[in-house]
Enzyme design. Structure first.
Site, PDB file in Angstrom:
ATOM      1  N   LYS A  34       0.828  -1.212   0.000  1.00  0.00           N
ATOM      2  CA  LYS A  34       0.000   0.000   0.000  1.00  0.00           C
ATOM      3  C   LYS A  34       0.863   1.262   0.000  1.00  0.00           C
ATOM      4  O   LYS A  34       0.588   2.229   0.698  1.00  0.00           O
ATOM      5  CB  LYS A  34      -0.925  -0.006   1.212  1.00  0.00           C
ATOM      6  CG  LYS A  34      -1.883  -1.186   1.216  1.00  0.00           C
ATOM      7  CD  LYS A  34      -2.864  -1.124   2.363  1.00  0.00           C
ATOM      8  CE  LYS A  34      -3.792  -2.299   2.418  1.00  0.00           C
ATOM      9  NZ  LYS A  34      -4.567  -2.550   1.234  1.00  0.00           N
ATOM     10  N   CYS A  35       1.891   1.242  -0.809  1.00  0.00           N
ATOM     11  CA  CYS A  35       2.874   2.326  -0.867  1.00  0.00           C
ATOM     12  C   CYS A  35       2.817   2.987  -2.242  1.00  0.00           C
ATOM     13  O   CYS A  35       2.427   2.359  -3.225  1.00  0.00           O
ATOM     14  CB  CYS A  35       4.266   1.721  -0.614  1.00  0.00           C
ATOM     15  SG  CYS A  35       5.649   2.866  -0.771  1.00  0.00           S
ATOM     16  N   GLY A  36       3.244   4.222  -2.302  1.00  0.00           N
ATOM     17  CA  GLY A  36       3.323   4.898  -3.593  1.00  0.00           C
ATOM     18  C   GLY A  36       4.280   4.207  -4.553  1.00  0.00           C
ATOM     19  O   GLY A  36       4.158   4.339  -5.775  1.00  0.00           O
ATOM     20  N   TYR A  37       5.236   3.461  -4.004  1.00  0.00           N
ATOM     21  CA  TYR A  37       6.199   2.728  -4.832  1.00  0.00           C
ATOM     22  C   TYR A  37       5.737   1.301  -5.157  1.00  0.00           C
ATOM     23  O   TYR A  37       6.447   0.579  -5.865  1.00  0.00           O
ATOM     24  CB  TYR A  37       7.562   2.659  -4.133  1.00  0.00           C
ATOM     25  CG  TYR A  37       8.273   3.989  -4.047  1.00  0.00           C
ATOM     26  CD1 TYR A  37       8.756   4.626  -5.186  1.00  0.00           C
ATOM     27  CD2 TYR A  37       8.467   4.619  -2.824  1.00  0.00           C
ATOM     28  CE1 TYR A  37       9.413   5.843  -5.117  1.00  0.00           C
ATOM     29  CE2 TYR A  37       9.127   5.837  -2.735  1.00  0.00           C
ATOM     30  CZ  TYR A  37       9.594   6.445  -3.890  1.00  0.00           C
ATOM     31  OH  TYR A  37      10.252   7.649  -3.810  1.00  0.00           O
ATOM     32  N   THR A  38       4.577   0.890  -4.676  1.00  0.00           N
ATOM     33  CA  THR A  38       4.096  -0.476  -4.907  1.00  0.00           C
ATOM     34  C   THR A  38       4.106  -0.876  -6.383  1.00  0.00           C
ATOM     35  O   THR A  38       4.431  -2.024  -6.690  1.00  0.00           O
ATOM     36  CB  THR A  38       2.696  -0.672  -4.280  1.00  0.00           C
ATOM     37  OG1 THR A  38       2.801  -0.441  -2.870  1.00  0.00           O
ATOM     38  CG2 THR A  38       2.149  -2.063  -4.520  1.00  0.00           C
TER      39      THR A  38
END
Length: 157
Positions: A34-38
């Site tokens: 659930k990360c912007g980098y996912t």
């Protein structure tokens, strides 16, 4: 001590001795769903498909250390990665990558890296050579498909 002297449990709970990676180049990445980098999962899988026949292994280490961005169980994480990104590279159990209760794998990675110090965020990458030595460390913003990372991998294969 080097990377090959370590072990961890995979996402299915089976013990994995990293000695099995001798002779391979390993990219170790702390991951989160659930990360912007996912979306880097997609790039990591493409990188793995491009170089696995030449000896690249990618290992994802799920961690909930940053912003609670990996809250799921191991099964939920594995399902998410498979369904959303078609991940076939190795995933380990969820672990701590920072702080006093940091997993021994990340204790080694952060203390033995050319750039020592705590992991700053999800999707930080450590590049390990065929002998188990850390040869590179790449911040989260370095995409898996970047020329910088590909050149570093190719130099070790």
């Amino acid at each position: 001590m080097n990377f090959h002297s370590l072990q961890s449990k995979n996402i299915q709970g089976k013990e994995v001795a990293f000695s099995q990676y001798k002779g391979k180049v390993v990219l170790a990445v702390n991951v989160a769903s659930k990360c912007g980098y996912t979306p880097q999962y997609e790039g990591l899988e493409k990188l793995y498909q491009q170089y696995k026949s030449k000896g690249l292994v990618i290992i994802g280490f799920p961690s909930n250390d940053f912003g609670g961005q990996e809250p799921g169980t191991e099964k939920e994480i594995a399902d998410f990665c498979k369904l959303n990104y078609g991940v076939t590279f190795d995933l380990m159990k969820k672990l701590k990558v920072t702080g006093d209760s940091k997993d021994p794998v990340y204790q080694f990675l952060t203390e033995s890296s050319p750039k020592k110090g705590e992991v700053k965020w999800n999707f930080e990458k450590f590049l390990v050579d065929k002998e188990g030595n850390i040869k590179g460390r790449f911040e989260s913003s370095v995409k898996p498909e970047s020329n910088e990372l590909k050149a570093a991998i190719e130099s070790l294969l």
